[in-house]
Motif scaffolding. Sequence first.
Motif, PDB file in Angstrom:
ATOM      1  N   LYS A 193       0.848  -1.077   0.088  1.00  0.00           N
ATOM      2  CA  LYS A 193       0.084   0.000   0.041  1.00  0.00           C
ATOM      3  C   LYS A 193       0.733   1.286   0.200  1.00  0.00           C
ATOM      4  CE  LYS A 193      -4.012  -2.184   2.507  1.00  0.00           C
ATOM      5  NZ  LYS A 193      -4.759  -2.162   3.738  1.00  0.00           N
ATOM      6  N   ILE A 194       0.253   2.298  -0.439  1.00  0.00           N
ATOM      7  CA  ILE A 194       0.999   3.535  -0.493  1.00  0.00           C
ATOM      8  C   ILE A 194       0.103   4.755   0.138  1.00  0.00           C
ATOM      9  CG2 ILE A 194       1.714   5.447  -1.994  1.00  0.00           C
ATOM     10  CD1 ILE A 194       2.709   3.636  -4.150  1.00  0.00           C
ATOM     11  N   ASP A 195       0.772   5.163   1.023  1.00  0.00           N
ATOM     12  CA  ASP A 195       0.168   6.252   1.971  1.00  0.00           C
ATOM     13  C   ASP A 195       0.590   7.595   1.306  1.00  0.00           C
ATOM     14  OD1 ASP A 195      -0.886   8.178   3.966  1.00  0.00           O
ATOM     15  OD2 ASP A 195      -0.224   6.955   5.567  1.00  0.00           O
ATOM     16  N   THR A 196      -0.670   7.901   0.545  1.00  0.00           N
ATOM     17  CA  THR A 196      -0.397   9.356  -0.358  1.00  0.00           C
ATOM     18  C   THR A 196      -0.027  10.546   0.523  1.00  0.00           C
ATOM     19  OG1 THR A 196      -2.753   9.558  -0.457  1.00  0.00           O
ATOM     20  CG2 THR A 196      -1.847   8.335  -2.174  1.00  0.00           C
ATOM     21  N   GLU A 197      -0.335  10.555   1.615  1.00  0.00           N
ATOM     22  CA  GLU A 197      -0.185  11.705   2.540  1.00  0.00           C
ATOM     23  C   GLU A 197       1.158  11.481   3.189  1.00  0.00           C
ATOM     24  OE1 GLU A 197      -3.542  12.521   4.868  1.00  0.00           O
ATOM     25  OE2 GLU A 197      -4.995  12.876   3.279  1.00  0.00           O
ATOM     26  N   ASN A 198       1.414  10.691   3.825  1.00  0.00           N
ATOM     27  CA  ASN A 198       2.579  10.397   4.558  1.00  0.00           C
ATOM     28  C   ASN A 198       3.882   9.704   3.871  1.00  0.00           C
ATOM     29  OD1 ASN A 198       1.473  11.256   6.915  1.00  0.00           O
ATOM     30  ND2 ASN A 198       0.147   9.620   6.951  1.00  0.00           N
ATOM     31  N   HIS A 199       3.724   9.720   2.814  1.00  0.00           N
ATOM     32  CA  HIS A 199       4.969   9.097   1.862  1.00  0.00           C
ATOM     33  C   HIS A 199       6.398   9.992   2.017  1.00  0.00           C
ATOM     34  CE1 HIS A 199       7.415   7.675  -1.487  1.00  0.00           C
ATOM     35  NE2 HIS A 199       6.724   6.520  -1.645  1.00  0.00           N
ATOM     36  N   LYS A 200       7.284   9.380   2.011  1.00  0.00           N
ATOM     37  CA  LYS A 200       8.659  10.175   2.200  1.00  0.00           C
ATOM     38  C   LYS A 200       8.897  11.298   1.193  1.00  0.00           C
ATOM     39  CE  LYS A 200      11.207   6.628   4.635  1.00  0.00           C
ATOM     40  NZ  LYS A 200      12.242   5.642   4.436  1.00  0.00           N
ATOM     41  N   VAL A 201       8.461  10.833   0.105  1.00  0.00           N
ATOM     42  CA  VAL A 201       8.712  11.734  -1.194  1.00  0.00           C
ATOM     43  C   VAL A 201       7.659  12.877  -1.116  1.00  0.00           C
ATOM     44  CG1 VAL A 201       8.631  12.205  -3.563  1.00  0.00           C
ATOM     45  CG2 VAL A 201       9.777  10.050  -2.571  1.00  0.00           C
ATOM     46  N   VAL A 202       6.529  12.585  -0.686  1.00  0.00           N
ATOM     47  CA  VAL A 202       5.346  13.817  -0.449  1.00  0.00           C
ATOM     48  C   VAL A 202       5.823  14.590   0.507  1.00  0.00           C
ATOM     49  CG1 VAL A 202       3.104  13.985   0.080  1.00  0.00           C
ATOM     50  CG2 VAL A 202       3.676  12.041  -1.564  1.00  0.00           C
ATOM     51  N   ALA A 205       8.675  16.743  -0.957  1.00  0.00           N
ATOM     52  CA  ALA A 205       8.036  17.756  -1.669  1.00  0.00           C
ATOM     53  C   ALA A 205       7.236  18.951  -1.005  1.00  0.00           C
ATOM     54  CB  ALA A 205       7.059  17.082  -2.856  1.00  0.00           C
ATOM     55  N   ALA A 206       6.540  18.647   0.128  1.00  0.00           N
ATOM     56  CA  ALA A 206       5.901  19.662   0.665  1.00  0.00           C
ATOM     57  C   ALA A 206       6.590  20.586   1.439  1.00  0.00           C
ATOM     58  CB  ALA A 206       4.791  18.960   1.788  1.00  0.00           C
ATOM     59  N   ARG A 207       7.842  20.097   1.976  1.00  0.00           N
ATOM     60  CA  ARG A 207       8.954  20.936   2.773  1.00  0.00           C
ATOM     61  C   ARG A 207       9.553  21.764   1.751  1.00  0.00           C
ATOM     62  NH1 ARG A 207       9.981  16.211   5.479  1.00  0.00           N
ATOM     63  NH2 ARG A 207      12.058  16.176   4.149  1.00  0.00           N
ATOM     64  N   ASN A 208       9.747  21.513   0.721  1.00  0.00           N
ATOM     65  CA  ASN A 208      10.550  22.020  -0.152  1.00  0.00           C
ATOM     66  C   ASN A 208      10.174  22.770  -1.722  1.00  0.00           C
ATOM     67  OD1 ASN A 208      13.611  21.511   0.645  1.00  0.00           O
ATOM     68  ND2 ASN A 208      12.397  19.386   0.926  1.00  0.00           N
ATOM     69  N   PHE A 209       8.790  22.382  -1.940  1.00  0.00           N
ATOM     70  CA  PHE A 209       8.324  23.156  -2.923  1.00  0.00           C
ATOM     71  C   PHE A 209       6.827  23.681  -2.676  1.00  0.00           C
ATOM     72  CE2 PHE A 209      10.511  19.337  -4.604  1.00  0.00           C
ATOM     73  CZ  PHE A 209      11.494  20.108  -5.466  1.00  0.00           C
ATOM     74  N   LEU A 233       1.315  15.761 -10.450  1.00  0.00           N
ATOM     75  CA  LEU A 233       2.002  14.775 -11.420  1.00  0.00           C
ATOM     76  C   LEU A 233       3.492  14.714 -11.402  1.00  0.00           C
ATOM     77  CD1 LEU A 233       0.775  12.965 -13.733  1.00  0.00           C
ATOM     78  CD2 LEU A 233       1.459  14.773 -15.232  1.00  0.00           C
ATOM     79  N   PHE A 234       3.907  16.094 -10.994  1.00  0.00           N
ATOM     80  CA  PHE A 234       5.475  15.955 -10.617  1.00  0.00           C
ATOM     81  C   PHE A 234       5.660  15.106  -9.378  1.00  0.00           C
ATOM     82  CE2 PHE A 234       9.041  18.164  -8.770  1.00  0.00           C
ATOM     83  CZ  PHE A 234      10.039  17.865  -9.619  1.00  0.00           C
ATOM     84  N   ILE A 235       4.860  15.442  -8.355  1.00  0.00           N
ATOM     85  CA  ILE A 235       5.156  14.472  -7.331  1.00  0.00           C
ATOM     86  C   ILE A 235       5.189  13.013  -7.445  1.00  0.00           C
ATOM     87  CG2 ILE A 235       4.437  13.961  -4.739  1.00  0.00           C
ATOM     88  CD1 ILE A 235       5.157  16.863  -5.308  1.00  0.00           C
ATOM     89  N   VAL A 236       4.191  12.818  -8.228  1.00  0.00           N
ATOM     90  CA  VAL A 236       4.188  11.091  -8.814  1.00  0.00           C
ATOM     91  C   VAL A 236       5.649  11.126  -9.524  1.00  0.00           C
ATOM     92  CG1 VAL A 236       3.021   9.477 -10.403  1.00  0.00           C
ATOM     93  CG2 VAL A 236       1.639  11.189  -8.963  1.00  0.00           C
ATOM     94  N   LEU A 237       5.773  11.629 -10.388  1.00  0.00           N
ATOM     95  CA  LEU A 237       7.159  11.717 -11.139  1.00  0.00           C
ATOM     96  C   LEU A 237       8.448  11.468 -10.156  1.00  0.00           C
ATOM     97  CD1 LEU A 237       8.923  11.559 -13.702  1.00  0.00           C
ATOM     98  CD2 LEU A 237       8.965  14.028 -13.557  1.00  0.00           C
ATOM     99  N   LEU A 238       8.464  12.233  -9.233  1.00  0.00           N
ATOM    100  CA  LEU A 238       9.603  12.118  -8.057  1.00  0.00           C
ATOM    101  C   LEU A 238       9.403  10.571  -7.197  1.00  0.00           C
ATOM    102  CD1 LEU A 238       9.506  15.517  -6.270  1.00  0.00           C
ATOM    103  CD2 LEU A 238      11.392  14.572  -7.885  1.00  0.00           C
TER     104      LEU A 238
END
Length: 347
Positions: A193-202, A205-209, A233-238
């Motif tokens: 499963k992927i936690d779309t809110e707590n994923h490391k990349v998400v 991105a929230a901290r830096n963009f 969509l860029f977050i998905v790419l990351l």
Amino acid sequence: MPNEILFFGGFLLFIVLMLAIDLGVFNKKDHVVSLKQASVMSAVWVCFAMVFYVILITEGRELHGIADYASLVEITKKHLHNITLSPGNFPESIKTYQQNLGLEFLTGYLVEYALSVDNIFVMVLIFSSFKVEERYYHRVLFWGIIGALIMRFLFIFVGATLIGRFGWIIYLFGAFLVYTGIMMFIKRDQEEKIDTENHKVVKFAARNFRVLPDFHGNRFFLRVKGQRFVTPLFIVLLIVEFTDLVFAVDSIPAIFSVTKDPYIVFFSNIFAILGLRSMFFLLVNIIHKFHYLKTGLAFLLVFIGIKMLGHHWLERWGFTTMHSLVVIVLILTVSIVASLVFPKKRT
């Protein structure tokens, strides 16, 4: 060295040209990739890989500029090719070398392609979790592969340098692959499963963009009131790039079990990655049917890890690249056939 640069430069030029044609001609507009188109794309990339295999078995000496028997012996020792040369018979020795080079490429290509299937499971999960429209899959995967090319280049040539200087690292790679294979087997039936809110990349991105809350077509970036924002969509790419980075940690050491020549590792790796996009569209709707494939990949990683740990003994016993290829094909065939013969019961 000049030969290596020319050979490598020509390869990169070909890849860039093919990707430019792919994006600029065949996929200029976002659309859902059909099964027919995916089949053609897959066949084309497999054909390219087979053509490159033929180039290696006929002109492989040009890769390292081998001109005589002395330089052949030097290159063979440098890259630890497990072959027997014929002293005094340069034509026969170069033939043996080139055939082995092609076989190493083919085996590495198959290993990377097989391990990429597990990557497809995760990509399907990423797209579905973030509710990406299917017509934008190709765009994300295209730019994801550009990033993967750069990362794989760094990983492979750094890895080759480390192996060249510290031979014991090969045993570390082997132990890591055995551990990874065992863990994959233990967790083979766990639903990912992927936690779309707590994923490391998400979170990163929230901290830096500045992140927009909604998708805006195929846009990765958008300027609003003079400020640049990134889209989901860029977050998905990351996340796709991050996922490939994680998989590279497994797959690159695995190919180093087949060959220590960094150029062959890179060539086989890149051809498999480029074929991964089209294979994704082929398997996206049927990947769940191959439920024993993860088990097969787990056994594959353990086999490769054991091969790395005991490569000195295996070479003494006459275990060649061809034997590795046979074992790899056998493991994959059994896992695929078992999946089809014993389909997963619906719950």
